[in-house]
Design a protein around this motif. Structure first.
Motif, PDB file in Angstrom:
ATOM      1  N   UNK A  19     113.760  45.897  58.627  1.00 19.63           N
ATOM      2  CA  UNK A  19     113.685  45.497  60.134  1.00 19.63           C
ATOM      3  C   UNK A  19     114.961  45.717  60.986  1.00 19.63           C
ATOM      4  N   UNK A  20     116.085  45.477  60.448  1.00 24.38           N
ATOM      5  CA  UNK A  20     117.559  45.805  61.079  1.00 24.38           C
ATOM      6  C   UNK A  20     117.606  47.290  61.343  1.00 24.38           C
ATOM      7  N   UNK A  21     116.914  48.273  60.517  1.00 22.08           N
ATOM      8  CA  UNK A  21     117.229  49.802  60.708  1.00 22.08           C
ATOM      9  C   UNK A  21     116.603  50.078  62.126  1.00 22.08           C
ATOM     10  N   UNK A  22     115.190  49.232  62.428  1.00 25.38           N
ATOM     11  CA  UNK A  22     114.585  49.499  63.608  1.00 25.38           C
ATOM     12  C   UNK A  22     115.414  48.944  64.720  1.00 25.38           C
ATOM     13  N   UNK A  75     122.374  39.600  67.849  1.00 26.15           N
ATOM     14  CA  UNK A  75     121.626  38.548  67.416  1.00 26.15           C
ATOM     15  C   UNK A  75     122.139  37.334  66.876  1.00 26.15           C
ATOM     16  N   UNK A  76     123.553  37.550  66.248  1.00 21.30           N
ATOM     17  CA  UNK A  76     124.136  36.373  65.828  1.00 21.30           C
ATOM     18  C   UNK A  76     123.449  36.064  64.170  1.00 21.30           C
ATOM     19  N   UNK A  77     123.139  34.807  63.930  1.00 19.35           N
ATOM     20  CA  UNK A  77     122.721  34.481  62.802  1.00 19.35           C
ATOM     21  C   UNK A  77     123.668  34.549  61.834  1.00 19.35           C
ATOM     22  N   UNK A  78     123.247  34.720  60.391  1.00 19.88           N
ATOM     23  CA  UNK A  78     124.129  34.719  59.052  1.00 19.88           C
ATOM     24  C   UNK A  78     123.968  35.671  58.098  1.00 19.88           C
ATOM     25  N   UNK A  79     124.679  36.611  57.994  1.00 18.01           N
ATOM     26  CA  UNK A  79     124.346  37.803  56.873  1.00 18.01           C
ATOM     27  C   UNK A  79     124.484  37.126  55.570  1.00 18.01           C
ATOM     28  N   UNK A 121     121.476  41.270  48.477  1.00 20.92           N
ATOM     29  CA  UNK A 121     121.857  41.423  49.970  1.00 20.92           C
ATOM     30  C   UNK A 121     123.215  42.154  50.247  1.00 20.92           C
ATOM     31  N   UNK A 122     124.156  41.839  49.595  1.00 17.21           N
ATOM     32  CA  UNK A 122     125.588  42.085  49.812  1.00 17.21           C
ATOM     33  C   UNK A 122     125.662  43.501  49.407  1.00 17.21           C
ATOM     34  N   UNK A 123     125.196  43.977  48.434  1.00 16.17           N
ATOM     35  CA  UNK A 123     125.215  45.483  48.140  1.00 16.17           C
ATOM     36  C   UNK A 123     124.447  46.278  48.880  1.00 16.17           C
ATOM     37  N   UNK A 174     124.418  50.444  53.377  1.00 14.25           N
ATOM     38  CA  UNK A 174     123.852  50.856  54.539  1.00 14.25           C
ATOM     39  C   UNK A 174     124.234  50.442  55.666  1.00 14.25           C
ATOM     40  N   UNK A 175     125.124  49.356  55.593  1.00 16.08           N
ATOM     41  CA  UNK A 175     125.975  48.686  56.899  1.00 16.08           C
ATOM     42  C   UNK A 175     125.298  47.503  57.238  1.00 16.08           C
ATOM     43  N   UNK A 176     124.161  47.362  56.831  1.00 12.88           N
ATOM     44  CA  UNK A 176     123.334  46.072  57.139  1.00 12.88           C
ATOM     45  C   UNK A 176     122.371  45.853  56.114  1.00 12.88           C
ATOM     46  N   UNK A 177     122.189  44.402  55.554  1.00 13.31           N
ATOM     47  CA  UNK A 177     121.341  43.979  54.662  1.00 13.31           C
ATOM     48  C   UNK A 177     120.229  43.029  55.142  1.00 13.31           C
ATOM     49  N   UNK A 178     120.673  41.584  55.306  1.00 13.19           N
ATOM     50  CA  UNK A 178     119.854  40.714  55.581  1.00 13.19           C
ATOM     51  C   UNK A 178     120.294  39.642  56.457  1.00 13.19           C
TER      52      UNK A 178
END
Length: 396
Positions: free
Chosen positions: A51-54, A65-69, A92-94, A99-103
């Protein structure tokens, strides 16, 4: 030639994303949302890597968006006969490091608010309190009629109006949603002190219930308990104070270890809702109208892929429009048929499989009896220890 005016039905998750992407490609989208403002309903939501890729295709949106990685997923069993850690994953960390983003975890209302803000920043028009009543297709456009008496003529329509889609009803008639046999009770709660600084989501499995909790900021978590119960309508309305206190006091989950009980006992909001999906559609379009997101393939939440799949739909739809109708000019119906057919060929198999797997996950998580729970725990131990199998099963 003037750019094509596109009617986007629904301003929840998919609508603002597809509208912003279309605007960036030269189209003139307008969102028509049945509510009069952003919904405060729903609970915590995880926006995953796909989803973040889009979202990263819309300048500045994902970052705003904020939130918490998330860094970790921890899995526990509270079954007295088989209690302990099932797995601790750092996927999620890996993913974020690779990729520069996870969840990221955040409130659903904050996700919608951020997406609406992002769409508006690109110049998208949003018309609130526009509940679709019917649509009439012509050779080169679609007439939209709303229950407030308004009418709009657009070049084509993207239906993003969720599980109870009026666009879907207008195309294919009434199709009752399927109750999965499971309900969820969820809400928000202060983050347990033992979780702070760990960016950790938890899955906790008991006899007849499952709890998931994800951080949505540095101090709060969104949580949901899944149980097998009689049908509960999907209203997404919070319980009144007395009912919420009764639940927090009497739910067996309130006594669970690993932070689960603390989360439930300290919950600040409690909402109960049934879990539904719908039968697979063989086509998502008719003429100049196409469905995406939950309007096309509503799913139960057990893979956390509902919102993320709607974003994938939006990204591919816009890519195909750019391929077959670049420049944002009004496309011929034959061109739209090509675009929509290619979208379906790619997306129906993927989304149908994920809807099926999500329902299977619900069935697997919520079992009764000691031996059934031990069998479930062992299944998860095996699955969660095999990264290849894990990606095949849940990979986004």
């Amino acid at each position: 030639m003037a750019p094509a005016r596109v009617g986007i039905i629904g301003g929840g998750i998919a609508g603002p994303v597809v509208a912003a992407l279309l605007k960036l490609k030269g189209y003139e989208p307008a969102i028509f949302e049945r509510l009069d403002t952003i919904s405060e309903g729903g609970i915590g939501i995880g926006v995953q890597r796909n989803g973040l890729a889009v979202l990263h295709r819309i300048p500045g949106l994902a970052e705003s968006l904020g939130g918490k990685a998330l860094d970790y997923f921890h899995f526990y069993s509270v079954l007295p006969e088989d209690k302990g850690v099932l797995a601790e994953l750092d996927s999620p960390k890996r993913s974020r490091e690779a990729a520069g983003y996870g969840t990221i975890g955040l409130r659903r209302s904050e996700l919608q608010r951020g997406l609406v803000r992002g769409a508006e920043s690109t110049g998208v028009e949003i018309k609130w309190n526009h509940h679709l009543d019917s649509l009439e297709q012509t050779e080169d456009g679609v007439l939209l009629k709303f229950t407030n008496g308004a009418e709009e003529t657009v070049s084509f329509v993207v239906g993003c109006d969720g599980l109870h889609s009026d666009t879907r009803r207008s195309l294919f008639g009434e199709q009752p949603a399927d109750f999965t046999g499971l309900s969820q009770t969820g809400g928000y709660a202060p983050m347990p002190e033992s979780f702070r600084g760990k960016s950790m989501a938890i899955n906790v499995y008991g006899d007849g219930a499952h709890l998931i909790a994800i951080p949505i900021d540095d101090e709060s978590m969104g949580w949901a308990i899944t149980e097998r119960e009689p049908e509960a309508k999907e209203t997404w309305r919070a319980m009144d104070a007395a009912a919420a206190e009764e639940f927090k006091k009497n739910s067996p989950v309130a006594q669970w270890d690993y932070g689960a009980g603390e989360i439930v006992r300290n919950a600040t909001t409690v909402t109960k809702y049934g879990l539904y999906d719908r039968p697979e559609l063989q086509t998502w379009h008719q003429g100049r109208v196409v469905l995406i997101g939950d309007a096309a393939h509503p799913t139960s939440p057990h893979l956390g892929q509902g919102a993320n799949q709607s974003m994938e739909d939006a990204g591919m739809l816009v890519d195909l429009l750019e391929k077959h109708s670049p420049g944002g000019e009004p496309p011929l119906t034959s061109v739209l048929d090509t675009v929509f057919t290619e979208l379906e060929a790619a997306r129906i198999p993927r989304t149908s499989q994920l809807v099926k797997r999500a329902r299977e996950q619900g069935e697997t998580r919520v079992v009764h009896g000691v031996q059934a729970c031990i069998d479930r725990n062992n299944w998860y131990r095996k699955l969660l220890s095999d990264e290849t199998l894990l990606r095949q099963r849940f990979g986004a």
